[in-house]
Design a protein around this motif. Structure first.
Motif, PDB file in Angstrom:
ATOM      1  N   VAL A 159      -4.790  -2.519  -5.678  1.00  0.00           N
ATOM      2  CA  VAL A 159      -5.251  -3.905  -5.667  1.00  0.00           C
ATOM      3  C   VAL A 159      -4.068  -4.857  -5.524  1.00  0.00           C
ATOM      4  O   VAL A 159      -4.114  -5.832  -4.755  1.00  0.00           O
ATOM      5  N   GLU A 160      -2.992  -4.578  -6.237  1.00  0.00           N
ATOM      6  CA  GLU A 160      -1.806  -5.442  -6.173  1.00  0.00           C
ATOM      7  C   GLU A 160      -1.214  -5.451  -4.770  1.00  0.00           C
ATOM      8  O   GLU A 160      -0.840  -6.511  -4.237  1.00  0.00           O
ATOM      9  N   PHE A 161      -1.126  -4.265  -4.156  1.00  0.00           N
ATOM     10  CA  PHE A 161      -0.564  -4.186  -2.807  1.00  0.00           C
ATOM     11  C   PHE A 161      -1.427  -4.958  -1.802  1.00  0.00           C
ATOM     12  O   PHE A 161      -0.903  -5.709  -0.976  1.00  0.00           O
ATOM     13  N   LEU A 162      -2.739  -4.771  -1.872  1.00  0.00           N
ATOM     14  CA  LEU A 162      -3.615  -5.472  -0.935  1.00  0.00           C
ATOM     15  C   LEU A 162      -3.519  -6.986  -1.131  1.00  0.00           C
ATOM     16  O   LEU A 162      -3.645  -7.755  -0.177  1.00  0.00           O
ATOM     17  N   GLY A 163      -3.274  -7.406  -2.368  1.00  0.00           N
ATOM     18  CA  GLY A 163      -3.084  -8.826  -2.619  1.00  0.00           C
ATOM     19  C   GLY A 163      -1.898  -9.392  -1.864  1.00  0.00           C
ATOM     20  O   GLY A 163      -1.935 -10.531  -1.377  1.00  0.00           O
ATOM     21  N   THR A 164      -0.812  -8.617  -1.722  1.00  0.00           N
ATOM     22  CA  THR A 164       0.348  -9.088  -0.961  1.00  0.00           C
ATOM     23  C   THR A 164       0.041  -9.189   0.526  1.00  0.00           C
ATOM     24  O   THR A 164       0.602 -10.039   1.215  1.00  0.00           O
ATOM     25  N   GLN A 165      -0.851  -8.338   1.026  1.00  0.00           N
ATOM     26  CA  GLN A 165      -1.217  -8.392   2.439  1.00  0.00           C
ATOM     27  C   GLN A 165      -2.088  -9.608   2.746  1.00  0.00           C
ATOM     28  O   GLN A 165      -2.056 -10.142   3.846  1.00  0.00           O
ATOM     29  N   ILE A 166      -2.870 -10.025   1.755  1.00  0.00           N
ATOM     30  CA  ILE A 166      -3.727 -11.191   1.935  1.00  0.00           C
ATOM     31  C   ILE A 166      -2.886 -12.435   2.188  1.00  0.00           C
ATOM     32  O   ILE A 166      -3.202 -13.261   3.057  1.00  0.00           O
ATOM     33  N   LYS A 167      -1.796 -12.573   1.451  1.00  0.00           N
ATOM     34  CA  LYS A 167      -0.940 -13.736   1.607  1.00  0.00           C
ATOM     35  C   LYS A 167      -0.375 -13.824   3.011  1.00  0.00           C
ATOM     36  O   LYS A 167      -0.139 -14.908   3.540  1.00  0.00           O
ATOM     37  N   GLU A 168      -0.148 -12.679   3.627  1.00  0.00           N
ATOM     38  CA  GLU A 168       0.411 -12.647   4.972  1.00  0.00           C
ATOM     39  C   GLU A 168      -0.666 -12.485   6.045  1.00  0.00           C
ATOM     40  O   GLU A 168      -0.343 -12.427   7.227  1.00  0.00           O
ATOM     41  N   GLU A 169      -1.942 -12.404   5.606  1.00  0.00           N
ATOM     42  CA  GLU A 169      -3.079 -12.228   6.519  1.00  0.00           C
ATOM     43  C   GLU A 169      -2.848 -11.061   7.481  1.00  0.00           C
ATOM     44  O   GLU A 169      -3.064 -11.163   8.690  1.00  0.00           O
ATOM     45  N   LYS A 170      -2.420  -9.958   6.919  1.00  0.00           N
ATOM     46  CA  LYS A 170      -2.137  -8.768   7.711  1.00  0.00           C
ATOM     47  C   LYS A 170      -3.314  -7.810   7.715  1.00  0.00           C
ATOM     48  O   LYS A 170      -4.005  -7.651   6.714  1.00  0.00           O
ATOM     49  N   ALA A 171      -3.519  -7.154   8.854  1.00  0.00           N
ATOM     50  CA  ALA A 171      -4.462  -6.037   8.904  1.00  0.00           C
ATOM     51  C   ALA A 171      -3.768  -4.808   8.337  1.00  0.00           C
ATOM     52  O   ALA A 171      -2.579  -4.590   8.568  1.00  0.00           O
ATOM     53  N   VAL A 172      -4.500  -4.022   7.567  1.00  0.00           N
ATOM     54  CA  VAL A 172      -3.925  -2.824   6.960  1.00  0.00           C
ATOM     55  C   VAL A 172      -4.607  -1.590   7.532  1.00  0.00           C
ATOM     56  O   VAL A 172      -5.781  -1.627   7.918  1.00  0.00           O
ATOM     57  N   PHE A 173      -3.852  -0.501   7.600  1.00  0.00           N
ATOM     58  CA  PHE A 173      -4.437   0.787   7.960  1.00  0.00           C
ATOM     59  C   PHE A 173      -5.066   1.340   6.682  1.00  0.00           C
ATOM     60  O   PHE A 173      -4.375   1.920   5.841  1.00  0.00           O
ATOM     61  N   ILE A 174      -6.361   1.150   6.549  1.00  0.00           N
ATOM     62  CA  ILE A 174      -7.030   1.423   5.277  1.00  0.00           C
ATOM     63  C   ILE A 174      -6.966   2.896   4.912  1.00  0.00           C
ATOM     64  O   ILE A 174      -6.880   3.251   3.734  1.00  0.00           O
ATOM     65  N   GLU A 175      -6.960   3.783   5.913  1.00  0.00           N
ATOM     66  CA  GLU A 175      -6.848   5.218   5.615  1.00  0.00           C
ATOM     67  C   GLU A 175      -5.540   5.517   4.894  1.00  0.00           C
ATOM     68  O   GLU A 175      -5.513   6.272   3.923  1.00  0.00           O
ATOM     69  N   GLU A 176      -4.443   4.897   5.356  1.00  0.00           N
ATOM     70  CA  GLU A 176      -3.148   5.157   4.751  1.00  0.00           C
ATOM     71  C   GLU A 176      -3.096   4.657   3.307  1.00  0.00           C
ATOM     72  O   GLU A 176      -2.514   5.307   2.431  1.00  0.00           O
ATOM     73  N   ILE A 177      -3.711   3.496   3.058  1.00  0.00           N
ATOM     74  CA  ILE A 177      -3.682   2.920   1.714  1.00  0.00           C
ATOM     75  C   ILE A 177      -4.487   3.783   0.743  1.00  0.00           C
ATOM     76  O   ILE A 177      -4.041   4.083  -0.371  1.00  0.00           O
ATOM     77  N   ILE A 178      -5.680   4.194   1.155  1.00  0.00           N
ATOM     78  CA  ILE A 178      -6.512   5.035   0.283  1.00  0.00           C
ATOM     79  C   ILE A 178      -5.836   6.384   0.064  1.00  0.00           C
ATOM     80  O   ILE A 178      -5.773   6.891  -1.062  1.00  0.00           O
ATOM     81  N   PHE A 179      -5.327   6.963   1.152  1.00  0.00           N
ATOM     82  CA  PHE A 179      -4.668   8.266   1.044  1.00  0.00           C
ATOM     83  C   PHE A 179      -3.479   8.189   0.096  1.00  0.00           C
ATOM     84  O   PHE A 179      -3.310   9.043  -0.783  1.00  0.00           O
ATOM     85  N   ALA A 180      -2.613   7.176   0.275  1.00  0.00           N
ATOM     86  CA  ALA A 180      -1.421   7.056  -0.558  1.00  0.00           C
ATOM     87  C   ALA A 180      -1.797   6.886  -2.023  1.00  0.00           C
ATOM     88  O   ALA A 180      -1.167   7.479  -2.914  1.00  0.00           O
ATOM     89  N   THR A 181      -2.828   6.084  -2.285  1.00  0.00           N
ATOM     90  CA  THR A 181      -3.247   5.849  -3.663  1.00  0.00           C
ATOM     91  C   THR A 181      -3.733   7.129  -4.318  1.00  0.00           C
ATOM     92  O   THR A 181      -3.310   7.493  -5.424  1.00  0.00           O
ATOM     93  N   PHE A 182      -4.629   7.852  -3.633  1.00  0.00           N
ATOM     94  CA  PHE A 182      -5.157   9.065  -4.257  1.00  0.00           C
ATOM     95  C   PHE A 182      -4.141  10.196  -4.238  1.00  0.00           C
ATOM     96  O   PHE A 182      -4.118  11.023  -5.163  1.00  0.00           O
ATOM     97  N   ALA A 183      -3.281  10.238  -3.222  1.00  0.00           N
ATOM     98  CA  ALA A 183      -2.222  11.243  -3.224  1.00  0.00           C
ATOM     99  C   ALA A 183      -1.300  11.035  -4.419  1.00  0.00           C
ATOM    100  O   ALA A 183      -0.819  12.008  -5.027  1.00  0.00           O
ATOM    101  N   ASN A 184      -1.056   9.771  -4.780  1.00  0.00           N
ATOM    102  CA  ASN A 184      -0.236   9.497  -5.963  1.00  0.00           C
ATOM    103  C   ASN A 184      -0.931   9.931  -7.252  1.00  0.00           C
ATOM    104  O   ASN A 184      -0.283  10.360  -8.209  1.00  0.00           O
ATOM    105  N   ILE A 185      -2.259   9.799  -7.282  1.00  0.00           N
ATOM    106  CA  ILE A 185      -3.006  10.283  -8.441  1.00  0.00           C
ATOM    107  C   ILE A 185      -2.831  11.798  -8.575  1.00  0.00           C
ATOM    108  O   ILE A 185      -2.489  12.309  -9.648  1.00  0.00           O
ATOM    109  N   ILE A 186      -3.038  12.510  -7.472  1.00  0.00           N
ATOM    110  CA  ILE A 186      -2.928  13.968  -7.500  1.00  0.00           C
ATOM    111  C   ILE A 186      -1.481  14.389  -7.773  1.00  0.00           C
ATOM    112  O   ILE A 186      -1.218  15.304  -8.562  1.00  0.00           O
ATOM    113  N   SER A 187      -0.537  13.718  -7.126  1.00  0.00           N
ATOM    114  CA  SER A 187       0.866  14.058  -7.323  1.00  0.00           C
ATOM    115  C   SER A 187       1.302  13.853  -8.780  1.00  0.00           C
ATOM    116  O   SER A 187       2.051  14.650  -9.334  1.00  0.00           O
ATOM    117  N   THR A 188       0.810  12.782  -9.399  1.00  0.00           N
ATOM    118  CA  THR A 188       1.156  12.531 -10.800  1.00  0.00           C
ATOM    119  C   THR A 188       0.559  13.602 -11.715  1.00  0.00           C
ATOM    120  O   THR A 188       1.194  14.058 -12.660  1.00  0.00           O
TER     121      THR A 188
END
Length: 517
Positions: A159-188
């Motif tokens: 949520v915090e990361f997506l908030g920074t993208q809103i300020k810059e009105e950037k399109a995000v690769f949503i697959e990468e964001i979801i993958f990175a988030t859950f990969a960090n859960i599994i990695s932890t």
């Protein structure tokens, strides 16, 4: 070139086929199916989109059909009745999995005493030990609940990361964001540390995703050594694929393993009693693994098996809700009413009570099953299914996509209609678990059902809730419908959008200080 070599060796192949059939008692009433010439013309479709090809072939030959791939007989089951026989009635006869030749090549690059890791292992004593390790440390109900704080912390980072993208009105690769988030859960959970820094490693995330996709594609593909085992030693292409898979696993986890071993050595020398006891520690202490390469390969399979399903289903669920505003608003209202607490925080226990959200997750798993063709099973004994003989050592495939979209089982099967699961007796894990509804089996079935189903449910509901409660989404350039309705790309065990999805987030309402509970 492969086709030419195959035809050149056809006389020898026919001899081995005859010998194989005689040994297996294959002279019975085999399922019908396409002949060798037809299979050669369909080779590309079998490799790239087996779910749709097998569904079409089932319409011609019936819900159980067969074909030859070199010396192997392959049987494809495409009906709930056939799946019940394989997953339930005769489960023990189909509990083993077929290992493509590339897996033997991968494991020969290590000194491991483990014949194969959890995803590809045969159903034997070693597999039971490995599966037991995973269950106790990761997949058990207690382990899943114990990781709730980790899931909440990583989702807050999302949520915090997506908030920074809103300020810059950037399109995000949503697959990468979801993958990175859950990969960090599994990695932890596995190693007590993040795999990525979500806000700084976008390029690295895409690299790891591509490496995992390459691993899945290369270790699931049949090669010359599979079709003609007597030529396995000359199957250099398969050996190269095995080396690529092994090197990809090392590139992801090599530093983790090396750093942990150094830390453990330092702690032993200092007689420290404060050593962490996470999953990586357990693997390093177990005598099953003789070298680091086997551990890195095993961790890669755990990562892939966990993140693929969550990422795929969350993306497709988000796409379906963006396409259908009524469904989206209904989910949002339910989350607000049932799962949002003081301070605009999202409660994971509250999400479990959101019946419509759970119905949406079930429907996404039905229509966009992450593994639409179950990892190949191997018949350990000769069997009879629907009147057809299935000889010993037959490779058996279950086309879940055909079952999940069977018009005889589902009304409007190709439409996203979550209401079908409201007040439904069908369990989240499907009939392969509760023993009744084999028309729905998103996690496979029998003794080899996916052990991570609850992790998947927890991950999808939390990722989805964060994405739709805190944010609105739009497609760049205003071309919403064309982008959202682009199709699916599939390897043998992965189903995903054919192009990475880019979306522009915007904050909804008073979510500036949103936190996760």
């Amino acid at each position: 070139m492969l086709h030419f070599l195959f035809l050149l060796l056809l006389p020898t192949l026919l001899f081995f086929l005859h010998k194989s059939l005689s040994a297996a008692g294959g002279g019975g009433h085999l399922p019908p199916g396409p002949n060798l010439c037809r299979i050669l013309t369909l080779k590309h479709q079998i490799e790239q989109n087996p779910r749709k090809l097998f569904t079409n072939l089932a319409k011609l030959y019936g819900p159980i059909f067969s074909f030859r791939a070199g010396v192997h007989l392959i049987v494809v089951a495409s009906s709930a009745a056939a799946a019940k026989e394989i997953f339930s009635t005769q489960n023990l006869r189909f509990a083993a999995r077929y290992l493509p030749a590339v897996n033997h090549s991968i494991l020969r690059t290590t000194k491991t005493r483990l014949p194969a890791a959890i995803v590809v292992a045969e159903s034997n004593a070693v597999w039971k030990i490995v599966r037991g390790l995973g269950h106790r440390s990761i997949f058990s109900a207690a382990s899943v609940e114990a990781a709730a704080g980790i899931r909440a912390a990583k989702a807050a980072e999302l949520v915090e990361f997506l908030g920074t993208q809103i300020k810059e009105e950037k399109a995000v690769f949503i697959e990468e964001i979801i993958f990175a988030t859950f990969a960090n859960i599994i990695s932890t959970v596995l190693t007590s540390r993040n795999l990525f820094l979500v806000d700084k490693n976008g390029e690295n995330v895409r690299t790891v995703i591509n490496r995992l996709i390459e691993m899945a594609e290369k270790y699931s593909r049949f090669g010359l050594g599979d079709m003609l085992p007597f030529l396995r030693r000359f199957d250099f292409s398969t050996k190269i694929r095995g080396r690529v898979v092994f090197e990809n696993a090392k590139s992801i986890w090599g530093d983790f393993v090396m750093e942990r071993k150094l830390a453990m050595a330092t702690q032993v020398e200092g007689c420290s009693k404060t050593m962490t006891r996470d999953f990586l520690d357990i693997l390093l202490h177990e005598d099953l693994f003789a070298d680091d390469g086997a551990i890195e390969y095993f961790l890669s399979e755990m990562l892939m098996g966990s993140t693929d399903s969550v990422t795929t289903i969350t993306i497709w669920l988000l796409v379906e809700m963006i396409k259908n505003e009524e469904i989206l608003q209904k989910v949002r209202k339910e989350i607000t009413d049932q799962a949002v607490e003081a301070g605009n925080t999202i409660s994971e226990p509250g999400l479990a009570q959101c019946e419509y959200l759970q119905a949406c997750i079930k429907e996404a798993l039905r229509l966009h099953t992450p593994s639409p063709v179950v990892v190949p099973r191997l018949a350990s004994k000769a069997s009879i299914i629907n009147g057809y003989t299935i000889p010993k050592n037959t490779i058996v495939l279950i086309n879940l996509w055909a079952i999940h979209t069977d018009p005889g089982m589902w009304e409007d099967p190709l439409m996203f209609k979550p209401d079908r699961f409201l007040n439904s007796p069908i369990a989240f894990k499907g009939g392969a678990i509760d023993g009744a509804h084999f028309e729905y089996m998103p996690f496979g079935g029998g003794s080899r059902t996916c052990p991570g189903s609850e992790i998947c449910r927890k991950g999808v509901q939390l990722m989805t809730a964060c994405l739709v409660h805190y944010f609105d989404w739009r497609v760049p350039d205003g071309n919403d419908r064309a982008v959202l309705e682009r199709g699916e790309d599939q390897f043998w065990t992965i189903l995903k959008k054919d192009e990475p999805l880019r979306l522009i987030p915007s904050l909804r309402g008073d979510c500036n200080n949103a936190e996760l509970d």
